[in-house]
Every structure is written in C-alpha cells, then in structure tokens.
Design an enzyme around this catalytic site. Sequence first.
Site, PDB file in Angstrom:
ATOM      1  N   GLY A   1     -39.379  34.708   5.523  1.00  0.00           N
ATOM      2  CA  GLY A   1     -40.118  35.641   4.682  1.00  0.00           C
ATOM      3  C   GLY A   1     -39.895  37.101   4.978  1.00  0.00           C
ATOM      4  O   GLY A   1     -40.217  37.951   4.145  1.00  0.00           O
TER       5      GLY A   1
ATOM      6  N   GLU B   1       0.824  -1.211   0.000  1.00  0.00           N
ATOM      7  CA  GLU B   1       0.000   0.000   0.000  1.00  0.00           C
ATOM      8  C   GLU B   1       0.857   1.260   0.000  1.00  0.00           C
ATOM      9  O   GLU B   1       0.374   2.350  -0.316  1.00  0.00           O
ATOM     10  CB  GLU B   1      -0.925   0.025   1.229  1.00  0.00           C
ATOM     11  CG  GLU B   1      -2.043  -0.997   1.193  1.00  0.00           C
ATOM     12  CD  GLU B   1      -3.298  -0.447   0.540  1.00  0.00           C
ATOM     13  OE1 GLU B   1      -3.245   0.661  -0.028  1.00  0.00           O
ATOM     14  OE2 GLU B   1      -4.323  -1.140   0.592  1.00  0.00           O
TER      15      GLU B   1
ATOM     16  N   TYR C   1     -11.158   2.522   6.889  1.00  0.00           N
ATOM     17  CA  TYR C   1     -11.090   2.623   5.430  1.00  0.00           C
ATOM     18  C   TYR C   1     -10.560   1.329   4.804  1.00  0.00           C
ATOM     19  O   TYR C   1     -11.158   0.279   4.971  1.00  0.00           O
ATOM     20  CB  TYR C   1     -10.267   3.846   5.025  1.00  0.00           C
ATOM     21  CG  TYR C   1     -10.324   4.166   3.538  1.00  0.00           C
ATOM     22  CD1 TYR C   1     -11.506   4.007   2.810  1.00  0.00           C
ATOM     23  CD2 TYR C   1      -9.195   4.607   2.857  1.00  0.00           C
ATOM     24  CE1 TYR C   1     -11.563   4.294   1.448  1.00  0.00           C
ATOM     25  CE2 TYR C   1      -9.246   4.901   1.501  1.00  0.00           C
ATOM     26  CZ  TYR C   1     -10.422   4.732   0.803  1.00  0.00           C
ATOM     27  OH  TYR C   1     -10.469   5.007  -0.534  1.00  0.00           O
TER      28      TYR C   1
ATOM     29  N   GLY D   1     -37.155  32.442   2.399  1.00  0.00           N
ATOM     30  CA  GLY D   1     -36.283  33.029   1.396  1.00  0.00           C
ATOM     31  C   GLY D   1     -36.974  33.914   0.382  1.00  0.00           C
ATOM     32  O   GLY D   1     -36.324  34.440  -0.521  1.00  0.00           O
TER      33      GLY D   1
ATOM     34  N   LEU E   1      -6.633  -5.556   8.123  1.00  0.00           N
ATOM     35  CA  LEU E   1      -5.247  -5.516   8.594  1.00  0.00           C
ATOM     36  C   LEU E   1      -5.153  -5.032  10.035  1.00  0.00           C
ATOM     37  O   LEU E   1      -4.414  -5.594  10.847  1.00  0.00           O
ATOM     38  CB  LEU E   1      -4.433  -4.600   7.674  1.00  0.00           C
ATOM     39  CG  LEU E   1      -3.024  -4.214   8.140  1.00  0.00           C
ATOM     40  CD1 LEU E   1      -2.150  -5.439   8.327  1.00  0.00           C
ATOM     41  CD2 LEU E   1      -2.388  -3.241   7.146  1.00  0.00           C
TER      42      LEU E   1
ATOM     43  N   LYS F   1     -33.904  23.195  15.938  1.00  0.00           N
ATOM     44  CA  LYS F   1     -34.930  23.802  15.099  1.00  0.00           C
ATOM     45  C   LYS F   1     -35.414  22.707  14.149  1.00  0.00           C
ATOM     46  O   LYS F   1     -34.662  22.241  13.288  1.00  0.00           O
ATOM     47  CB  LYS F   1     -34.383  24.988  14.313  1.00  0.00           C
ATOM     48  CG  LYS F   1     -35.473  25.668  13.477  1.00  0.00           C
ATOM     49  CD  LYS F   1     -34.911  26.643  12.461  1.00  0.00           C
ATOM     50  CE  LYS F   1     -36.051  27.169  11.601  1.00  0.00           C
ATOM     51  NZ  LYS F   1     -35.580  27.852  10.383  1.00  0.00           N
TER      52      LYS F   1
END
Length: 678
Positions: free
Chosen positions: A607, A52, A344, A580, A349, A519
């Site tokens: 708003g 590796e 990972y 928005g 190993l 929230k």
Amino acid sequence: MTSETVIIGGGVIGLAIAIELKLRGTRVTVLCRDFQAAATHAAAGMLAPDAENIPNGAMRSLCWRSRALYPDWTRKLEELTSLNTGYRPCGILAPVFEESREIGEQGGRGAGKKEELLTFAPLPLCPSASEESPAYWLDKQAIHQYQSGLGAEVVGGWWYPEDAQVDNKALAHVLWTAAESVGVELKDGITVEAFLQQQGQVVGVQTNAGVIRAAHYVLASGAWSNELLPLPVLPRKGQMLSVRIPEFVLELPLKRILFGQDIYIVPRRDRLIIGATSEDVGFTPNNTPQGIQTLLQAAIRLYPQLKHYPIQELWWGFRPATPDELPILGTSHCQNLTLATGHYRNGILLTPVTAALIADLILEQKSDPLLANFHYSRFQSKPSTSTPMLTHSANFSNGHHITPLPTDTINRVSTDSPLIIAGKTFQSRLMTGTGKYRSIEEMQQSVAASDCQIVTVAVRRVQTKAPGHEGLAEALDWTKIWMLPNTAGCQTAEEAVRVARLGREMAKLLGQEDNNFVKLEVIPDLKYLLPDPIGTLQAAEQLVKEGFAVLPYINADPMLAKRLEDVGCATVMPLASPIGSGQGLKTTANIQIIIENAGVPVVVDAGIGSPSEAAQAMELGADVLLINSAIALSPNPAAMARAMNLATVAGRLAYLAGRMPIKDYASPSSPLTGTITS
C-alpha cells in the site's frame, strides 16, 4: 556395500531402480502415491527410438542402449514372476501420406533422391538409422502388400525392424510383483510432502504417514516431481482409447504397430490401442470430446476399417515433460539425493537403462558419460552479462546520475543497530520485490538503486515462467542478495505450505543452502487481495514446525500479530493498505499497537505509494519496509527505488532521534532576548 534407499515414485522407473538396487544387496523402500495413477498406465508400450526420429544424439544413444537391454531384462523379470511382460520385437511401420511424401523420402525419415529409393532397400542416411539400427523405405505398392487395410492416401512409409513393443500395463504389474518377490518394501498410498534437509543432505521425507528416513533417496515421481523440488518437470496430459476387434473377425487384421503423423495404433490381442494427445493443461483430468475426436479422425484416416469397431475404453494420464523433452538423471544439489524423472514419452523405453545407470551411480559412484547430458544443471542459465547486476547507483533512463548519500555520514549521527531476522543480520531496512516491472533490466537497476539486501520472489511465477518472470532466477546476483521466496497466488494453507517448500528448494539451487525464509501469503480474496487470517495462522504453525523462518503477510490485526509471534514467526508483516493500491498508511493506529507489543521485527508491507509514506511508516517505529508496486509502476523505477531507500533511512533516523513535542500554541524559533532595540 549395503545401504538403505528410499525411492519416491512407484511407476516403472521407480520400481525398476528398486529391483536393481535390491538385487545388488541394498535394502529398498518404494513410496507410491497411487500405483494406478502412474504415467505407465497411460502409455502404449512402444519401444520406438527409430520411429520417434529422436534428434538429440545423446538421447538417441540412451534409447538405443535401453532398447538393446529389453530382451534379457524382460526375460529375467518373467523368470522371477512367472508372468508375461508382453515384450515383442515386432518392428514398427511408419506410413506417409501424399502431403508428407517429399519430406518422408528426402528429409523427415529418410534422405536421398526419389529415384534412388528401392523397395525394402536400406537407406543409411535416414536420420534415426545407423549400422546398429537400420531403416527401410517401402513404396506404395510394397507398404500396402506388407500391411493390408491402410488408408488410400498412404503413399509409402518407413519400416523400422528393430523397434519393438511391450504391454505397458502388464510390465507395471510384473515389476510390482517382482519387487515384492525380491523383498522390496512397497508402500502404496503414501504421499511425500517435502524433503527434510540439513547441510546439503536429505535427512528424511515428510509424508502423510509421518517422517521416513534413509541413507539415500531417489526422486522418480514423474509429473509430480515439481511438487517436491523446483525442477522444470510439468505434466503433459495424454488421452488414449482402445477399440475392440469384433468377434466375427477371426484373425487380428492389424499385425504391426502403425506410427503415423500425430497418431499411433498398437495391436494387442483382441483390441487396438490408439494414442495419444499431448496437452499442456496441468493436472486437468478426464477425456474430452475434442481429444477423442482428434484421435479417431487421425486413426481412421490411417487405418479406415477401425471406424466399424466398437469403442472399448477411454483413459488419460500425465507424462512428465521437461522444456527440452529429455529426462533428468543423476546427482542433485544434495549429496544423498539422486534424480530419475522427466522421461516424457520414453519412460517405458528408458526403464531398463535408467535402472542400471542409477544403481551404478548410487552404489559404485560410477557416472556413465551419457549422464552428463541429462543433469538437472542444464536448466540453470548463467547470469546475464548483457545487463550486469548493479551494486551502487542506478543508470537512470533520463540520463541523470544520482550519487548515493554517504553511509558514513549517516552512521556518525545514528545509534542504530543492524536489523536481525531469524538470526541473520542485514544493514538495509528496505525490502523490494520483482513483480510488475516492464523489463528485467528495469528490475535489476531498481534493486541496485534501492541498496536493499532482501528481495522477495513469487515462487509460482518463477516456476511457471509467467510473463515478466522469464529468467528472473538468473537476473540477480544471489551471492549479494538474500532471496525471500513468497507464496503469492496461494488461496489455502495447504497450497502455501507446498509452495513454501518449493521456494526453499529454489533458494538452495541458487546457492543459498541455509535459506529457510518464506514470506507467507494466503489470499483467497481475489478482488481486494486481503490475507486470510485463519489460513495464515494454520500455514505458519506448520511451516515453523518444518524449520522455516516465516514472515507472514497479514491485515493490521494486533491480536493475530501476537498469535503469529507466539507460534514462532520470525517477523509480522501488517499491510498499510490493500496491496498494489498505493493508498498509503490507512492502518496507522493498528500498526502502532502491533509495534508496541511486538517482540519480533515489524515489516510494513503493501500500500505504500510514495517516499513520504515510507518515511512516515518508519517514523512510527517499523523495523523494515517491503515496497514493490510503488517502485515498479513509477515512470522511472530506479529513481523511485533510490528515493524509497533515502526515505527509509530518513524515517529510521527520525524515529531514533525522536520527534519534537506537539504544542497547542506557537513557539518562536528565534530568541526573544538579546535583540537589537531602538
């Protein structure tokens, strides 16, 4: 000392830790979501720290140590179970093609000049080699003699004699059997949904089978770890396949593992295992034509005769990847929770060394010096000093400096009391957000200029480092600002509950141990972004049961607001108009009804587009405003943030002072008596 430990994760890492703890006298329970889905089953079983070519020194040392443990560790497992793990100290061959020859000879897997290379001569300067772990360069003639059938383009390669392999599926079966035989309690089909925490301790895990409690907990759930804690562990999909060696081939033609560029071929009795892709596609399942084609093309170039072998099996799995591709090992933010995840490509190993180090840490409080290199805190950047967190007036981009209105002047004319949400006291009645800003610096300046004490953060965007959210967690001073994690992006109640749990953990990692605020947003409507009332109520009920202070975002529906208050929500948050949109107050009548009937603070959210609209909402009697888009999308966000702060204060004072009566006729402001007459 005997204690009870619950391990979340039934892959090889979790099982090995469980066996090690049990053999040392601990009662252990393993909770496994799906044994067959573990990353173990998607591996090839290579024990290849040298092949590796691992660049990180600490990781290389950890891998070497674990590889050295393998002979005795597998022998003990085989004695316990009378089963074979398939461990073979076979070495690994890493062929090199013509275009990689210079790199291979001089820098990639070795160093030195071409004329110094000798057939089978040890090269101490190979990056992954040492006195402990030698490597040898084979020229073209030597490598083709050593392993026949290699592709004609192979011009040499590295031989790593101390690398090895194990049958990954056999190992998983042996570990499960060994765990059963020593008395580990194994519970398959159990999904852990959340950690239950109090005062820096885990007091239980919420599962699909109820709450399970223990004295100590180990998180070893691989690619799924991020669903329980805000750790940077994400799934990396790997596709694999095997080809069957035809019956007319009497002897296994490939005797050694071939570790090529972006491909490996592992011989196993009557088949060859070919792997593996590495795809950042989340938990997207299944093999794909492109993935399999890529593997076959690379494998056939390396070992051409396998193109005639029948395909036997296709499969895929999810490896747990971290940003630096190193595992997360050791202590956590909770005293009785240990982390063992993010391995990972090297989970198989690193299994024996992980088991030993984690057992030492839990039972003897013995922290190996190597563990410091793999602690989760390495992902927590220090707050930036280049753009300090401002706590008073803003530095405006147009050069103007605005002095804040003296708060003592306001206090002298105000009879207002502090804002209290879920038992926590705040002085500011303006909340802000962190989205839509053009830069982190603009967001920092705006938050400071607003004088707010609560800032809402989208958990999903911070976790995935969405554009504009990189470094967001480190950008604000969370000792001065209360984080309000939100569930933006969640379309179902189930999603929202899961993300809320992550948000609570994120707040804890940033130092707010007692922060249980969320929230709540459940928005399946992607066009108008209107909240789902049924999903919101369902999620709120569950989150309240789990001890959250829930601030639900809702349509301006008085009946829903009352139901949410009844189930225990800390506030209600009716929208003024679509999020928005900047349309201002379009739901005034309903908001007034909600305010009149509410026994909890009312937060007008979404708003509001201008300070005048903010003041109007406060004059209605709203307790708090949450304003984000109107600030972030302003040409001068910091100035707008200050304006919104002043409008909020003015609106609140006006509400407390009381409005003059509205009359149908004029009433002169000057007196009609005592005037000068001619």
